[in-house]
Design a protein around this motif. Structure first.
Motif, mmCIF file in Angstrom:
data_model
loop_
_atom_site.group_PDB
_atom_site.id
_atom_site.type_symbol
_atom_site.label_atom_id
_atom_site.label_comp_id
_atom_site.label_asym_id
_atom_site.label_seq_id
_atom_site.Cartn_x
_atom_site.Cartn_y
_atom_site.Cartn_z
ATOM 1 N N PRO A 203 0.706 -1.369 0.055
ATOM 2 C CA PRO A 203 -0.171 0.139 0.027
ATOM 3 C C PRO A 203 0.884 1.351 0.004
ATOM 4 C CG PRO A 203 -0.014 -0.985 2.130
ATOM 5 C CD PRO A 203 0.536 -1.943 1.099
ATOM 6 N N ARG A 204 2.047 1.452 0.792
ATOM 7 C CA ARG A 204 2.787 2.591 0.684
ATOM 8 C C ARG A 204 3.248 2.795 -0.480
ATOM 9 N NH1 ARG A 204 7.708 4.666 2.080
ATOM 10 N NH2 ARG A 204 8.525 2.477 2.743
ATOM 11 N N LEU A 205 3.808 1.834 -1.126
ATOM 12 C CA LEU A 205 4.522 2.110 -2.479
ATOM 13 C C LEU A 205 3.764 2.338 -3.734
ATOM 14 C CD1 LEU A 205 7.744 -0.302 -2.146
ATOM 15 C CD2 LEU A 205 7.548 2.139 -1.421
ATOM 16 N N ARG B 82 0.168 2.973 -3.638
ATOM 17 C CA ARG B 82 -1.214 3.777 -3.218
ATOM 18 C C ARG B 82 -1.251 4.738 -4.611
ATOM 19 N NH1 ARG B 82 -0.396 4.468 2.655
ATOM 20 N NH2 ARG B 82 1.357 6.144 2.631
#
Lengths: 370, 370, 370, 370
Positions: free
Chosen positions: C331-333, C335
């Protein structure tokens, strides 16, 4: 009322005001585990009254609530419901704590409060057990004033009986981040003399548990710092000065507190840590020559908390733990030191820049103060 | 070699040393997005040589590596492989950066380094683009010394040709947490005079991205603070004093830097924040009367970065953004301000305790400095 | 009212209901950045009315609110205040959205809602732009029913005029975690036929931003998983079946939706991630032989979102991005892929255990759906 | 060697192989706290040998290392250094565990290993103490094979003496995330018959502590999910099938294990949680009619761990704790249940979609398995 038994430390029946909040939950847990105290009555706001504690509370502690506590029926926070208690602990929200606590004291019930409302009252002891137990000497003056001014309607000792003010009393504990300043400073004053610290600077990195529940929204603090906590900076300075203050007695034997003169510059921040406040502290001493770092270390480590001398079962063996590792204390690793009742101090050192005389860090838990 | 074109800002071919590390990855991304620069050659350690950049790198940025960059073949970090570049950016690890960078400079290649190895060399400009561009004036002195001392074996201008030292040069950027001190202090000195700040205290709350990759283990920093970063506190003081230093020229026109005298007391901590360092800063001024808080605010906001005057496309419109909200800056919300090139300042205020003259917070990103 | 212009895509004046909430804030930001839409009127609850938007909102986005938006005066959420808008977006809380949205539609104002209240209404299209735009064909049937049943008191077309129902309409978007199922399943049905998936299992790892603001308390989610989100599991199944449903038209030309028959077993959890839901999906196909993994990959990657065909400026080039790396999407990379409008799919593989036919993961952002 | 005493549970002298790693640190702590075990010898890699344990280890546990343990001198991991131990625990890294453990067993030393190297050896019991203690019945067969094949050079019973193989043995514990499947499945098989579960699906949300130290970089996992853990999914299936396998004895009295036939589909993810794995489990039973949810609950709660019957001091009173709250278990709140030795099960329910027969969640700690 129960009579004072000959057996040392008779079990005290305790009430908790604000039992559903996060401070109230901690009070309940600590009382359950305490050898001399028992949880006897729990009180909360109107919407919880009549339910069992287990049903009323949204329990957020990793230790489960004991079955016996869960079955207690939640009472309204009025003195009449707590006359059977020897003392009460108040975890009430600041918005209601002021009046409710006063009504309990007037009714003759000793109150130990975590709320901020009465902390600055000159007749209310603001006590950090490992730093200034002597301030409990204010109680007679507090009762004298209470006797002179209040006309209680009912008390647990009888109706309107003037004796009541001989049992009621209010003791506050301090803002959580103040403890880490007050205890080391008390230790240094014990070793180097009252007033030995002229000024100090403190930057706190405070845990989210200090904000209660629901408290800090996760959207605000995950992967973030919030560099402001409302009212906190002023409290650090004013509460530390009161805690470090000197108690003196007038000719009638009544006590008063003279605030300490130390100047404290504070910045408070909130960090994504669950429990355990950390702070960076810098100090300048009032006199020269300066104590050596080794002497400071000995003063901190050698400080004997009076609470321990009194045999309090939750008093830590050490009031201050001085850590030698270069990267400690850390809140996650060190918040359990001495059961959470000690202040961990680390990185005690000279300030190479010459701006300050000495610097250190402390880490301490915030909801274990009795 | 490329000729100086009449067209303004000809596209420069750039190399990146240490392309697989986290600093190198950022360099690659910034160069890909830059209008005047292009990523031309990438270098890394022996184990990556010969692979394509896309295969060699464990990419950790949220913006993907461009396809053209991914197809570049990774070269060894020796000057011969980079003769075709106009300049190189070094994201090398400190353990190898010293010698490699020197060999590039000696071979006539301009090097802009993120490594700490040469930062304290008196002839190497330590440049924060929004604070002290004038220090680039050291370059002729640097080249003069290079010419006097080195006997290069080969250079991109020919073999052993003495001309080489007219193209080689080394410029360092500063430790990431220093920028947030250097830029506001430069602004205050611009407004109130060189040396206007006598002393300062800084407590940093540094993000994990500053530790590189793999860097800080999650077991160390989740739900925790690590109150120590090796070597960081000394660097804040020494680098800030160099950056804020004055440049002067001798009779031959060669420059030198006189370090600023400001005393800076620093404590550095690591916090569970991904990107964006936050710090609490307190200052004492050298003169009285003190500038008002309003005057300080104007000095910070009005500070024009010279880099912008020069038309650098990545120069922020504002070097310093002063935030009015009482709880800002916050690293997660504010790390993108001005594309990450500005320093966000907040909570600018008098110190009510009287210990310091003024206090503020800053937040700034750490890997966007060109 | 505005006239239909010959110019393609005239700028539409938009209203936002519930502008102070987190969904409302995202609507405001997306509208500010949109080439064809402009933020024209903002509405919120009584306590915010009359204030400027900038004063009323506690802004929580990393992109600042535009100055022009901040100066808008917050209106009450009644149709009369929004007659000047071409359409409104509703970010209202479920507790009030139902009635307010109906009143707007009855008054002739098109409403695009993020609230769950009307999602299961058989005449309200539940639209994922990259999956089932054809469901907008329900609008005439919706309007026909509205005309037959409502007696509006006032409308933006005149008082009580029956024409109103020709402009009012309600379109809902789906629960955020449904999108990641609906789009890939739509792609597979596009390639392998309606009803090709017999059953599926999904475990979600949902971000805290889905809980709004203040939403999830940090004390609940830091260093923790909350394995339950109220109502979410039922919604995944029912909303996915509606979105994947077939639209058909009766003899009068009015449409209805037949829900898809796919069985979906769901467990929803909340994880300490700020933004971007991740989920593990397993599927069993209705027919044999099975499509190969390569064929599934092609079906997902080749799926052309109809929204893009229509030229919507925020439509992603790719509705689904299939990642080849073995440990993505994260998710962090990921989104931000395709501006947050695509669903990232990864780890597409056979189930070696033979329990399922195929498995994959998806990650997608949740508040970018127009 | 010491002789078996008449006193019940004589204190056993224990060695720890790989004492500086995170598993080794946990072993040391657990042994220090154990009534029947004592930490006697610690071994680590060459670079630590000769140092005291306190100096060699980078201690990462919140409980400090005992002073007596800290003074132990770290030995090389060779049998000769451990002949004085009754048994050793191996926290060795997989890269070296295989050979070292074999050398210890051949030398007659019982080894309990946390490494994966020998887990799939058909003669090595893979033991979850609360699920399959009976598999220890493999030991004689293991020793018989050892006697037949090895020619040890030295042993703690004498040089090359064939008796040695009567004391050496190897027992492995399982991959941490397998425990939460194996124990509930063992309980269900105990109640409803071997083979009662036909197939299952599991999605894990695993804590970072499972990755050891330094393990998972914070840059990878903060505000993120990593949806892949190398080798983990295959291990869940193969280890669960071995643990749930049946032991049978041939005519000579030697045992072998028949793997269970249950099919397990697994997806493993890493989440930002420090300690305590959570997983979503769905099961399909082999027979009809299905047990009711109430019957499943009773089967899980009523399951008596054999380890407790044997009086092991660290055996939990309950092997499985079934939680009634709709949003539990949660790793942060529940990882300490039964001292970390129980599996917490929650959300036990029918699958309303009809895809599975029953679903539940479990949470369990991963490094407390003896």
């Amino acid at each position: 009322m129960h009579s004072s038994s000959a057996v040392p430390f008779p079990r005290k029946r305790c009430g908790v005001l604000g039992c559903t909040g996060s401070v109230g939950q901690r009070f309940a847990l600590l009382l359950e585990a305490h050898p001399y105290f028992s949880l006897h009555v729990v009180g909360a706001s109107h919407s919880s009254c009549g339910k069992t504690y287990g049903d009323a509370v949204k329990w957020k502690q990793s230790t489960p609530l004991a079955a016996a506590s869960a079955e207690l029926v939640v009472k309204e926070c009025i003195p009449e419901e707590f006359f059977d208690c020897d003392l009460v602990f108040s975890g009430l929200d600041d918005s209601v704590a002021g009046g409710i606590e006063t009504s309990f004291v007037s009714a003759g019930i000793p109150v130990f409060s975590n709320a901020k409302n009465h902390r600055q009252d000159p007749l209310v002891p603001l006590v950090v057990p490992t730093a200034n137990l002597s301030h409990l000497g204010l109680i007679p003056a507090q009762r004298a004033k209470l006797k002179a001014t209040s006309i209680p309607k009912s008390s647990r000792n009888g109706d309107g009986n003037s004796d009541i003010v001989d049992t009621g009393m209010l003791v506050c504990n301090s803002n959580c981040s103040v403890v880490g300043v007050a205890v080391p400073f008390a230790a240094l004053e014990h070793a180097f003399g009252k007033g030995c610290i002229a000024s100090a600077s403190i930057t706190t990195l405070q845990a989210i548990s200090g904000g209660g529940y629901p408290g800090v929204p996760s959207m605000d603090i995950m992967d973030n710092i919030v560099p402001f906590i409302s009212g906190e900076e002023a409290k650090i300075s004013s509460e530390a000065r009161k805690i470090l203050g000197s108690i003196s007695y007038d000719e009638t034997g009544l006590a008063s507190i003279q605030e300490a003169a130390v100047k404290i510059s504070a910045t408070c921040t909130r960090v994504p840590v669950l429990d355990g406040h950390t702070a960076v502290v810098s100090v300048r001493f009032a006199q020269r020559p300066l104590p050596t770092i080794e002497a400071l270390k000995e003063a901190l480590e050698g400080f004997k908390p009076e609470a321990q001398t009194l045999g309090c079962p939750s008093a830590p063996k050490r009031a201050i733990v001085v850590m030698r590792e270069h990267d400690r204390p850390q809140p996650r690793l060190d918040r359990g030191i001495e059961g959470g009742y000690a202040v961990s101090v680390g990185r005690l050192r000279e300030d190479e820049s010459g701006v300050w005389d000495a610097m250190f860090l402390f880490s301490g838990q915030q909801e274990r103060r009795y």
